[in-house]
Design an enzyme around this catalytic site. Sequence first.
Site, PDB file in Angstrom:
ATOM      1  N   ILE A   1      -5.514  20.000  -1.462  1.00 19.98           N
ATOM      2  CA  ILE A   1      -4.640  18.555  -2.529  1.00 19.98           C
ATOM      3  C   ILE A   1      -5.659  17.644  -2.136  1.00 19.98           C
ATOM      4  O   ILE A   1      -6.677  16.925  -3.380  1.00 19.98           O
ATOM      5  CB  ILE A   1      -3.077  18.525  -2.523  1.00 19.98           C
ATOM      6  CG1 ILE A   1      -2.368  19.370  -2.524  1.00 19.98           C
ATOM      7  CG2 ILE A   1      -3.234  17.124  -2.971  1.00 19.98           C
ATOM      8  CD1 ILE A   1      -2.803  19.932  -4.167  1.00 19.98           C
TER       9      ILE A   1
ATOM     10  N   SER B   1       5.092   2.764  -5.734  1.00 19.90           N
ATOM     11  CA  SER B   1       3.695   1.776  -5.800  1.00 19.90           C
ATOM     12  C   SER B   1       3.718   1.800  -4.303  1.00 19.90           C
ATOM     13  O   SER B   1       2.863   1.315  -3.604  1.00 19.90           O
ATOM     14  CB  SER B   1       4.542   0.291  -5.896  1.00 19.90           C
ATOM     15  OG  SER B   1       5.555  -0.351  -4.231  1.00 19.90           O
ATOM     16  N   GLY B   2       3.527   3.267  -3.977  1.00 17.39           N
ATOM     17  CA  GLY B   2       3.196   3.424  -2.247  1.00 17.39           C
ATOM     18  C   GLY B   2       1.650   3.509  -2.935  1.00 17.39           C
ATOM     19  O   GLY B   2       0.684   3.509  -3.423  1.00 17.39           O
ATOM     20  N   ALA B   3       0.690   4.298  -1.853  1.00 14.54           N
ATOM     21  CA  ALA B   3      -0.557   4.517  -2.383  1.00 14.54           C
ATOM     22  C   ALA B   3      -0.765   4.795  -3.601  1.00 14.54           C
ATOM     23  O   ALA B   3      -1.886   4.747  -4.119  1.00 14.54           O
ATOM     24  CB  ALA B   3      -1.469   5.153  -0.762  1.00 14.54           C
TER      25      ALA B   3
ATOM     26  N   VAL C   1       6.216   9.690  -6.030  1.00 14.81           N
ATOM     27  CA  VAL C   1       7.835   8.701  -5.307  1.00 14.81           C
ATOM     28  C   VAL C   1       7.823   9.223  -4.210  1.00 14.81           C
ATOM     29  O   VAL C   1       8.560  10.101  -3.471  1.00 14.81           O
ATOM     30  CB  VAL C   1       8.963   8.687  -5.986  1.00 14.81           C
ATOM     31  CG1 VAL C   1       9.370   8.057  -7.168  1.00 14.81           C
ATOM     32  CG2 VAL C   1       9.693  10.303  -7.003  1.00 14.81           C
TER      33      VAL C   1
ATOM     34  N   HIS D   1     -24.492 -10.809  11.321  1.00 15.88           N
ATOM     35  CA  HIS D   1     -24.294 -11.651   9.742  1.00 15.88           C
ATOM     36  C   HIS D   1     -25.368 -11.443   8.708  1.00 15.88           C
ATOM     37  O   HIS D   1     -26.804 -11.490   9.381  1.00 15.88           O
ATOM     38  CB  HIS D   1     -24.439 -12.966  10.532  1.00 15.88           C
ATOM     39  CG  HIS D   1     -24.240 -14.448   9.145  1.00 15.88           C
ATOM     40  ND1 HIS D   1     -23.061 -14.867   8.228  1.00 15.88           N
ATOM     41  CD2 HIS D   1     -25.578 -14.921   9.009  1.00 15.88           C
ATOM     42  CE1 HIS D   1     -23.556 -15.983   8.147  1.00 15.88           C
ATOM     43  NE2 HIS D   1     -24.539 -16.130   7.692  1.00 15.88           N
TER      44      HIS D   1
END
Length: 479
Positions: free
Chosen positions: A41, A195-197, A284, A458
């Site tokens: 998947i 509302s998970g990943a 879900v 930097h």
Amino acid sequence: MANQYDIIVIGGGPGGYVAAIRAAQLGFKTAVVEREHLGGICLNWGCIPTKALLRSAEIYHYMEHAKDYGLSAQGIGFDAAAIVQRSRGVSGRLNGGVGMLLKKNKVDVIWGEAAISKPGEVVVTATKKPAMQPQTPAPKGILEPGTYQAKHIIVATGARPRVLPGIEPDGKLIWTYFEAMVPQTMPKSLLVMGSGAIGMEFASFYRTLGADVTVVEVLPQILPVEDAEIATLARKRFEKQGMKILSGAKVTKVEKGFNSITATIDDGKGGTQTITAERMISAVGVVGNIENLGLEKIGVKIERGTIVTDGLGRTNVPGIYAIGDVAGAPMLAHKAEHEGVICVETIKGLHTHAMDKAKIPGCTYCNPQIASVGLTEAKAKEQGYDIRVGRFPFVGNGKAIALGEPEGLVKTIFDKKTGQLLGAHMVGAEVTELIQGFVIAMNLETTEEDLIHAVFPHPTLSETMHESVMDAYGRVIHI
């Protein structure tokens, strides 16, 4: 014997194919059984194609804001079919790559559905599961269904979308991540349940491309596994983009129209409302693929829908192992890959140790990105730690401002007594590429002193990590 192997891996996803390759490297005669698509998947319908979709949305977002960078762009638009085609092309390319890697390492690929008839024996039959389209063709040189023997059998069958009774996906109006990845047209409105990943990545993708998006989350906090402060900042960004979010709410009923759905929402405060949208995504969670493998027949222990292992991949039945999603949370591809290596090296008799799941990073690739590893602030307090917390905002970082990405935060959590890094949490541009620095630090048991004395280049976004650590100890410079 032609059908005799040292190790047979059931499932060719990230955990399965990595385990098979490592087994071959260690001298085992190895085969992988796959019924649908090498790479699983993740590669075909999850991690990889969604990143391709999100990249297209990101470029579109920058084109819409060209003026912010001193550029001009007219006639900005998108071709939904081309976006999907690019995503599928990326998956197809990597799918072929997995096949080449298995061939290079002399791992046999058996095409079909596997069941364990008894310890040491796998019966492979022709695939019955209809493949999600478009489907990548099976690789050349595959072996046919039949009965195969192996001293060691590793179950790596992954997971599938969880389905809630009464809100079953139909592939047309109510989608899982499968359908959400290959829309024939872009919906003008979308309801995302969860509302998970997975839910937030699709919400972000469709919102960026102009859909009116509403997210419904049953828990009080979106991105429930993340640190509350980070989730709150992410929510503000989503809402600023025009996304509507209902937390502490629940979809109780869905009625289907000709080309839309109408959902009844319990707001958790004694009231209800209805929302009509062209499409709905059910996000879900996922459940392990443990059915029809013969596990119950041979007595493999299963709890809460996943296979119980000892941390090294071994089940309660000698010679039977499990890795990845089917072996329990966190259900992440990188966790599956690492488990596969641990499992095979354990079989070889190498010195191995169980993976510390507290040190597995989690990433969500929406806009803004979210990444984390270790304990949240709440969890650290819950476990009794006396903590120091450092924070550094992107607005104090030169590279972030130059990129036009000044909204973000890096948060670090330390044990006040020992200086141990307990957790790191980030929201903002490219944080999914930054988190590994803290993962390495935690694995090396780095203290705050080591991190403070490390030299960060930097200008880079990574300097926010350094400043966050210094903030925890009252030494922050640029804010």
